[in-house]
Design a protein around this motif. Structure first.
Motif, PDB file in Angstrom:
ATOM      1  N   ASN A 141      37.516  59.779  98.747  1.00 49.87           N
ATOM      2  CA  ASN A 141      36.963  59.071  99.891  1.00 49.87           C
ATOM      3  C   ASN A 141      37.448  59.658 101.219  1.00 49.87           C
ATOM      4  N   ALA A 144      35.608  63.047 101.728  1.00 48.39           N
ATOM      5  CA  ALA A 144      34.192  62.843 102.042  1.00 48.39           C
ATOM      6  C   ALA A 144      34.022  62.345 103.468  1.00 48.39           C
ATOM      7  N   ASN A 145      34.906  61.467 103.916  1.00 52.48           N
ATOM      8  CA  ASN A 145      34.797  60.969 105.283  1.00 52.48           C
ATOM      9  C   ASN A 145      35.202  62.024 106.299  1.00 52.48           C
ATOM     10  N   ILE A 153      30.531  56.650 105.004  1.00 48.98           N
ATOM     11  CA  ILE A 153      30.522  56.617 103.538  1.00 48.98           C
ATOM     12  C   ILE A 153      31.621  55.664 103.080  1.00 48.98           C
ATOM     13  N   SER A 156      32.794  57.207  98.060  1.00 50.43           N
ATOM     14  CA  SER A 156      32.125  58.457  97.728  1.00 50.43           C
ATOM     15  C   SER A 156      31.805  58.602  96.249  1.00 50.43           C
ATOM     16  N   ALA A 185      29.695  62.186  95.004  1.00 50.62           N
ATOM     17  CA  ALA A 185      30.349  62.496  96.277  1.00 50.62           C
ATOM     18  C   ALA A 185      29.551  63.511  97.077  1.00 50.62           C
ATOM     19  N   ALA A 188      26.321  62.085  98.709  1.00 55.25           N
ATOM     20  CA  ALA A 188      26.571  61.282  99.906  1.00 55.25           C
ATOM     21  C   ALA A 188      26.883  62.165 101.104  1.00 55.25           C
ATOM     22  N   VAL A 189      27.719  63.177 100.902  1.00 55.09           N
ATOM     23  CA  VAL A 189      28.093  64.057 102.017  1.00 55.09           C
ATOM     24  C   VAL A 189      26.876  64.825 102.533  1.00 55.09           C
TER      25      VAL A 189
END
Length: 261
Positions: A141, A144-145, A153, A156, A185, A188-189
């Motif tokens: 997480n 990903a952020n 997000i 993730s 993950a 989402a990214v």
């Protein structure tokens, strides 16, 4: 009876999920129409019960892959078929009973209200959740952020999501990655990089014990290595996009700053 949606469907990938697969599909069908299941090279035989269910239920469709290709590959197969059939969005749902079918309508409603958005389930863990899984996801997480400059997000790795099909399929066709445990993950990214808004909804998640029919294909060493390699790849893409992401973040924060003043 649930009215069939012409835009949104539930998509369930399954590989050797065992007897809980049929329960998951029944619960999903009770909540939504239509539901498609992608059998990803399963060899345990429990998918055969779905054949009779699908024959008697026009809201249930069964797709088969001859060999196991991974969660992302199974979802891509289903999403391409959904796009060809005229659907615009798909809610991805695990076959192992962890995701709550009763949350499907609310997730779909959030997507219908904001069709450009990626609607992310954010897991609310019960006491039975393995601590190593709960703590371990914090690492993914964070990365990903960072890779999206905190674009929203919420989680993730949680796979209970409503995806706009066209942008996700376009991203997946551009790369050979995103086919196995790295799918959630990276999807989402990359959709965040495309500028899709993120909508986060808290969703209870249940880890079933083996005697309850619980099954997992997660392998701590193998899958964490896969995630590590994925984030190393994404970091290079993040650096190339950093100016654009910084401008987006500034634009998001500007209204709040004006309100405070």
């Amino acid at each position: 009876m649930t009215i069939a949606s012409r835009t949104h469907l539930v998509l369930i990938p399954s590989f050797n999920t065992g007897p809980i697969l049929a329960d998951t599909v029944r619960a999903a069908r009770a909540a939504w129409n239509p539901v498609w299941v992608v059998v990803d090279g399963s060899t345990d035989g429990f998918d055969r019960a779905l054949e009779a269910m699908a024959a008697a239920d026009p809201g249930l469709r069964l797709l088969r892959l001859p060999r196991n290709g991974g969660k992302g590959a199974a979802l891509l197969h289903g999403m391409e078929a959904a796009l060809a059939a005229g659907f615009t969005h798909a809610l991805a749902m695990d076959a192992d009973g962890q995701h709550p079918a009763n949350e499907i309508p609310a997730m779909m409603a959030a997507s219908a209200a904001a069709p450009r958005a990626l609607v992310l389930g954010v897991p609310v863990f019960g006491p039975e959740a393995p601590a190593i899984r709960v703590r371990g996801r914090r690492v993914s997480n964070f990365w990903a952020n960072l890779e999206t400059l905190w674009a929203g997000i919420g989680d993730s790795l949680f796979g209970f999501r409503v995806y706009p099909l066209a942008p996700l399929v376009a991203e997946m066709r551009r790369t050979r990655w995103m086919r196995r445990y790295d799918f959630d993950a990276e999807a989402a990214v990359r959709l965040s990089w495309r500028g899709l808004p993120m909508i986060n909804r808290p969703v209870p998640v249940r880890y079933l014990a083996r005697e309850e029919g619980g099954v997992t294909h997660f392998r701590y060493g193998r899958d964490n290595l896969l995630l590590t390699g994925m984030h190393l790849r994404l970091l290079s893409g993040f650096l190339l996009r950093l100016p654009l992401l910084a401008m987006r973040r500034l634009a998001r924060s500007r209204p709040a700053a004006m309100t405070d003043s």
